[in-house]
Write an enzyme that holds these catalytic residues in place. Sequence first.
Site, PDB file in Angstrom:
ATOM      1  N   ILE A 105      -8.562  -3.216  -1.127  1.00 48.31           N
ATOM      2  CA  ILE A 105      -8.030  -4.223  -0.223  1.00 48.31           C
ATOM      3  C   ILE A 105      -8.983  -5.405  -0.082  1.00 48.31           C
ATOM      4  CG2 ILE A 105      -8.938  -3.044   1.827  1.00 48.31           C
ATOM      5  CD1 ILE A 105      -5.736  -5.245   1.491  1.00 48.31           C
ATOM      6  N   GLU A 163      -3.886   0.317   6.854  1.00 52.14           N
ATOM      7  CA  GLU A 163      -4.433   1.460   7.594  1.00 52.14           C
ATOM      8  C   GLU A 163      -5.304   2.337   6.700  1.00 52.14           C
ATOM      9  OE1 GLU A 163      -3.200   4.204   5.989  1.00 52.14           O
ATOM     10  OE2 GLU A 163      -1.803   2.875   4.949  1.00 52.14           O
ATOM     11  N   GLY A 304      -2.112   2.516   0.303  1.00 56.33           N
ATOM     12  CA  GLY A 304      -2.277   2.125   1.699  1.00 56.33           C
ATOM     13  C   GLY A 304      -3.256   0.977   1.808  1.00 56.33           C
ATOM     14  N   GLU A 305      -3.970   0.904   2.916  1.00 56.43           N
ATOM     15  CA  GLU A 305      -4.979  -0.124   3.172  1.00 56.43           C
ATOM     16  C   GLU A 305      -4.388  -1.517   3.347  1.00 56.43           C
ATOM     17  OE1 GLU A 305      -7.895  -0.169   0.042  1.00 56.43           O
ATOM     18  OE2 GLU A 305      -8.315   1.980   0.190  1.00 56.43           O
ATOM     19  N   GLY A 306      -3.072  -1.678   3.210  1.00 60.79           N
ATOM     20  CA  GLY A 306      -2.479  -3.006   3.175  1.00 60.79           C
ATOM     21  C   GLY A 306      -2.453  -3.589   1.781  1.00 60.79           C
TER      22      GLY A 306
END
Length: 338
Positions: A105, A163, A304-306
């Site tokens: 990210i 997240e 995830g992580e955006g």
Amino acid sequence: MLPDLTNMDTLRDLLRSAPGIGVDARAAATERNAQLTKPPGALGRLEDLAIWYAGWRGEARPCIATPHVIVFAGNHGVTAQGVSAFPPAVTEQMVANFQHGGAAINQLAQAAGARMDVHALDLDRPTGDFTEKAAMSDAECLDALRRGWSAVDLSADLLVVGEMGIGNTTSAAALCHALFGGNAADWTGRGTGVDEAGLSIKTQVVARAVGLHGGAGDGLSLLARLGGREVAAMAGAIAAARVLRIPVILDGFICCAAAACLQNVAAGALDHAVAGHQSAEGAHGALLQRLGKDPILSLGLRLGEGSGAALAINILKSAVACHSGMATFAEAGVAAGN
């Protein structure tokens, strides 16, 4: 300025009364799009995205200059049930990686020209095991919502929230099962890569959790009982952006589960949001359908992580750049088609 969230009902009222898209700006952007030096519809969905963005920013010729990426991290008590292939300690380790710029990210946010912030939410205090009790009290959930609410840069013109939290695909699956029904297996996927035995355990955990808490109330009530601090913080940030009319690009399954809690409270709560991508987590496609969102990208991501939403920033930037920067037929001295 954002009002303070004094209680859950304040957030419910704000979502239900939040301002809508700028109708005049959307109309002006639509008119401009029809005059640009291209055949009608030649840029496909890029045209729709640019008009949508212009409406929410209230400008016929907008520019994306200050995108904001926020990653929230939290720990989940339900990991004690063996629902993840990784231990909870990985959450804190990955937060350190984010802070040192070493995660995917970080690279994607930098490539998109976005400011990135990381918020670790009481990692030494996991949420409750929601197969036995509520994940959070209403007060704890409100605190997490407020932390997301206040994390949004008021000068941002685009928001992505991501997240990190071992166990949070279990939380997201439980929220979706409680919100949309069906069977636990419909919403439960492999997350961090659990094997068949792990998937069976995880599915049983989701079923037990929803059996215990499924009738708790609306999306915010379910968020307290089945969510996590990082999931609630994402919901808080998305809600703040709705009040501020900052467009949002939604990330994967967990982010969309947080967003679904808001939509359950107010039908138009996600009108300011588009889906950045469809992830490889099995139930994400079904969740996007429930939210009425068509993904911009579908690249098999499941990090995830955006990350998927951050990747889509450049698609939206390109759409807006074409819309605002192209010449009209009159400006270019080009004969328009009939």
